[in-house]
Design an enzyme around this catalytic site. Sequence first.
Site, PDB file in Angstrom:
ATOM      1  N   CYS A   2       0.762  -1.303   0.081  1.00  0.00           N
ATOM      2  CA  CYS A   2      -0.044  -0.141   0.196  1.00  0.00           C
ATOM      3  C   CYS A   2       0.877   1.133  -0.036  1.00  0.00           C
ATOM      4  O   CYS A   2       2.055   1.331   0.038  1.00  0.00           O
ATOM      5  CB  CYS A   2      -0.791  -0.135   1.279  1.00  0.00           C
ATOM      6  SG  CYS A   2      -1.791  -1.596   1.403  1.00  0.00           S
ATOM      7  N   ARG A  48      -4.984   1.364  -0.463  1.00  0.00           N
ATOM      8  CA  ARG A  48      -4.597  -0.147  -0.283  1.00  0.00           C
ATOM      9  C   ARG A  48      -4.648  -0.927  -1.421  1.00  0.00           C
ATOM     10  O   ARG A  48      -5.160  -0.628  -2.460  1.00  0.00           O
ATOM     11  CB  ARG A  48      -6.009  -0.730   0.522  1.00  0.00           C
ATOM     12  CG  ARG A  48      -5.940  -1.986   0.838  1.00  0.00           C
ATOM     13  CD  ARG A  48      -7.105  -2.561   1.667  1.00  0.00           C
ATOM     14  NE  ARG A  48      -6.768  -3.825   2.068  1.00  0.00           N
ATOM     15  CZ  ARG A  48      -7.571  -4.852   2.224  1.00  0.00           C
ATOM     16  NH1 ARG A  48      -9.012  -4.870   2.117  1.00  0.00           N
ATOM     17  NH2 ARG A  48      -7.515  -6.163   2.651  1.00  0.00           N
ATOM     18  N   LEU A  49      -3.653  -1.614  -1.512  1.00  0.00           N
ATOM     19  CA  LEU A  49      -3.466  -2.625  -2.743  1.00  0.00           C
ATOM     20  C   LEU A  49      -3.888  -3.898  -2.008  1.00  0.00           C
ATOM     21  O   LEU A  49      -3.047  -4.569  -1.007  1.00  0.00           O
ATOM     22  CB  LEU A  49      -2.202  -2.623  -3.221  1.00  0.00           C
ATOM     23  CG  LEU A  49      -2.074  -3.932  -4.420  1.00  0.00           C
ATOM     24  CD1 LEU A  49      -2.575  -3.639  -5.445  1.00  0.00           C
ATOM     25  CD2 LEU A  49      -0.407  -3.856  -4.709  1.00  0.00           C
ATOM     26  N   ASN A  71       2.070  -0.689   5.420  1.00  0.00           N
ATOM     27  CA  ASN A  71       2.701  -1.102   3.942  1.00  0.00           C
ATOM     28  C   ASN A  71       3.404  -2.282   4.003  1.00  0.00           C
ATOM     29  O   ASN A  71       4.616  -2.430   4.609  1.00  0.00           O
ATOM     30  CB  ASN A  71       3.541   0.054   3.258  1.00  0.00           C
ATOM     31  CG  ASN A  71       3.853  -0.503   1.768  1.00  0.00           C
ATOM     32  OD1 ASN A  71       3.200  -1.273   1.131  1.00  0.00           O
ATOM     33  ND2 ASN A  71       5.148   0.064   1.462  1.00  0.00           N
ATOM     34  N   GLU A  73       3.595  -7.022   3.742  1.00  0.00           N
ATOM     35  CA  GLU A  73       3.232  -8.284   4.034  1.00  0.00           C
ATOM     36  C   GLU A  73       4.043  -8.747   5.283  1.00  0.00           C
ATOM     37  O   GLU A  73       5.406  -9.011   5.196  1.00  0.00           O
ATOM     38  CB  GLU A  73       3.176  -9.127   2.790  1.00  0.00           C
ATOM     39  CG  GLU A  73       2.538  -8.821   1.621  1.00  0.00           C
ATOM     40  CD  GLU A  73       0.955  -8.680   1.750  1.00  0.00           C
ATOM     41  OE1 GLU A  73       0.554  -8.855   2.938  1.00  0.00           O
ATOM     42  OE2 GLU A  73       0.455  -8.249   0.833  1.00  0.00           O
ATOM     43  N   ASP A  96      -3.244  -9.742   8.317  1.00  0.00           N
ATOM     44  CA  ASP A  96      -1.724  -9.707   8.833  1.00  0.00           C
ATOM     45  C   ASP A  96      -1.460  -8.314   9.654  1.00  0.00           C
ATOM     46  O   ASP A  96      -0.769  -7.979  10.491  1.00  0.00           O
ATOM     47  CB  ASP A  96      -0.572  -9.852   7.779  1.00  0.00           C
ATOM     48  CG  ASP A  96      -0.544  -8.954   6.882  1.00  0.00           C
ATOM     49  OD1 ASP A  96      -1.705  -8.367   6.304  1.00  0.00           O
ATOM     50  OD2 ASP A  96       0.569  -8.687   6.253  1.00  0.00           O
ATOM     51  N   GLY A 361      13.979 -12.280  -7.701  1.00  0.00           N
ATOM     52  CA  GLY A 361      15.387 -12.836  -7.196  1.00  0.00           C
ATOM     53  C   GLY A 361      15.959 -11.575  -6.837  1.00  0.00           C
ATOM     54  O   GLY A 361      17.233 -11.743  -6.633  1.00  0.00           O
TER      55      GLY A 361
END
Length: 624
Positions: A2, A48-49, A71, A73, A96, A361
């Site tokens: 976010c 928000r995403l 913002n 995860e 979360d 990566g």
Amino acid sequence: MCGIVAVFAPGRAAEPELARRLGERIQHRGPDGLAVSTAGAVALFHARLAIIDVATGAQPMHDGDLAITYNGEIYNYRELRDELRGRGHQFRTASDTEVILKAYREWGTDALSRLNGMFAFVLVDSARGHIFAARDRLGIKPLYWTRVSGRFAWASEIKALLELPDLERAVDLEALEDYLTYQFVLGDRTLFRGIYKLEPGTYQLVGLADGRVQSATYWSPSYNVDSSITEADAVERLRALLEDAVRLQLRSDVPVGSHLSGGLDSSMIACLAAPNLAAGMHAFTGVFREGPDFDETPYARAVAESRGLALHEIVPDVGDISTLLPRLVWHLDEPAAGPGVIPQFAVSAYAARHVKVTLGGQGGDEVFGGYTRYLVAYLEQALKGAIYETNEEAEHIVSLRSILPNLPTLQRYAPMLQQFWRSGVFEPMDRRYFRLLDRLGGAVSVLGSDWRASHDPERTFERFSERFNRPDTQSYFNKMTHFDLTAGLPALLQVEDRASMASGLESRVPLLDHRLVEFMATLLPRLKFRGGELKYLLKKAAQGVVPETVLARKDKMGFPVPLHLWTRGPSRDFIHDTLMSSRARERGIFDPAGVEGLLRHERDFSRQSWGLLNLEIWFRTFID
């Protein structure tokens, strides 16, 4: 994933409209909803995403005397939620975000050590009377802050803070000297005077009553080596950590895909992720069609075929670079860390049409030792040791004999070697690595006369040396990788964040799981860099997972960009006209004759003109 903003001034009422105005500058980060709320005198904004708990995970989120805008995860949120339930906490969402609130309620600031994820948040604790702002260990998610006219503000991107009343848009001259040297800025500074980064692995407490600021580092990698770990043990443990990092980072309530360049890092992630998904995974690779030096698709196709991935090959439409670059610089807030930003934006925009989350990566070079400059540095060390029969490290990890089989990797880097050795040989390790990183390359002739007079490479070197010579690193390899992990990587992650969030895409980086970073830091350097082989241990762990054609590669590319062809071809006039313009001349940073010479004689793949061009566009976008 976010965009966040928080605004607070001691002794004043909350300013939700100001928070909203700042937040609207970064609403592209959260296309799924905008919201503002207050917690006492603090105004919180959230764009928000929606990735986890799409239905009930909206923010800003309140829990009694706590409130947060966040913002990122937290990948181990399910395990933490179960533990917290066992301690008597009740949950009303499956997000979360709520886990962070409950974890903080249970453990205070020590909750940070329990979070496995990428995050930046501002949490208001009315009961304890402070604001708690924190950023993840490696700096995957950004958080900037400033204090102007007694008002504090935090935001995911600098451009939001530029909307603050009374904020003067001015250049931090010490930061600018860093940029001219590395094309990024060290430490907590930015190119904007008075606007700071909350550094990776740090948190900040601000008193609600008096605005008193306390900062602390809660994490940094330890290089206390465990010499009992054998190569076989290291490979087994590394494989297990990689598998678990990917498993955790596949957690999502929306579709997940993968970036796939064809290099070892992204190939390893894609190969580990694919068997964990019920349906076939989308993978995205970028390619320029200017020739085989810019095309890694044969390797990406080999990986896709081995794992049944749906591979999308994206050819970036550079179009009119005079229009493209200002837009990219606006998204980035500061000049780009390299021309790879162009394909990164293009691939992210395309991927966002198919998925909402991608794995990539990023971080593999810093964690596993993948930069060619490490081999260049150790080639010189091996020559020095052979000639003078010396060893400057606690353990002699690379000899001249052992390094010979890996020297063909340097075939494409002959111009770099010539430039490096032209400036001297066999100096102390910090001095030599500084020269390898110096993008200015001693070319002070491109600087204007006033800047040339004030430019003090020794002052810049001292700031570098302080970070480089961390006492517990000891070996040259650990010193180099530690500097790149803590100084250079955050600049690359800034690009990763902006390139993905500009299109409403969440980019996850499993190789930066802190458990992996910590484990690699404790290994003997000779296990990580045996005979000067780049990513030696990762290659061992990837055997049987990644196709042999990828493991056997010697032509490290790293999403190559035909920059030198553009500067001599379709973009030549734009670059020349921008750097030689009256605006650039009046600024006085560049010397017109020096720039003219640079444009005429710059080596292939050199980034000097790129750095100057981006800096001039940054001035026009944000300062002028």
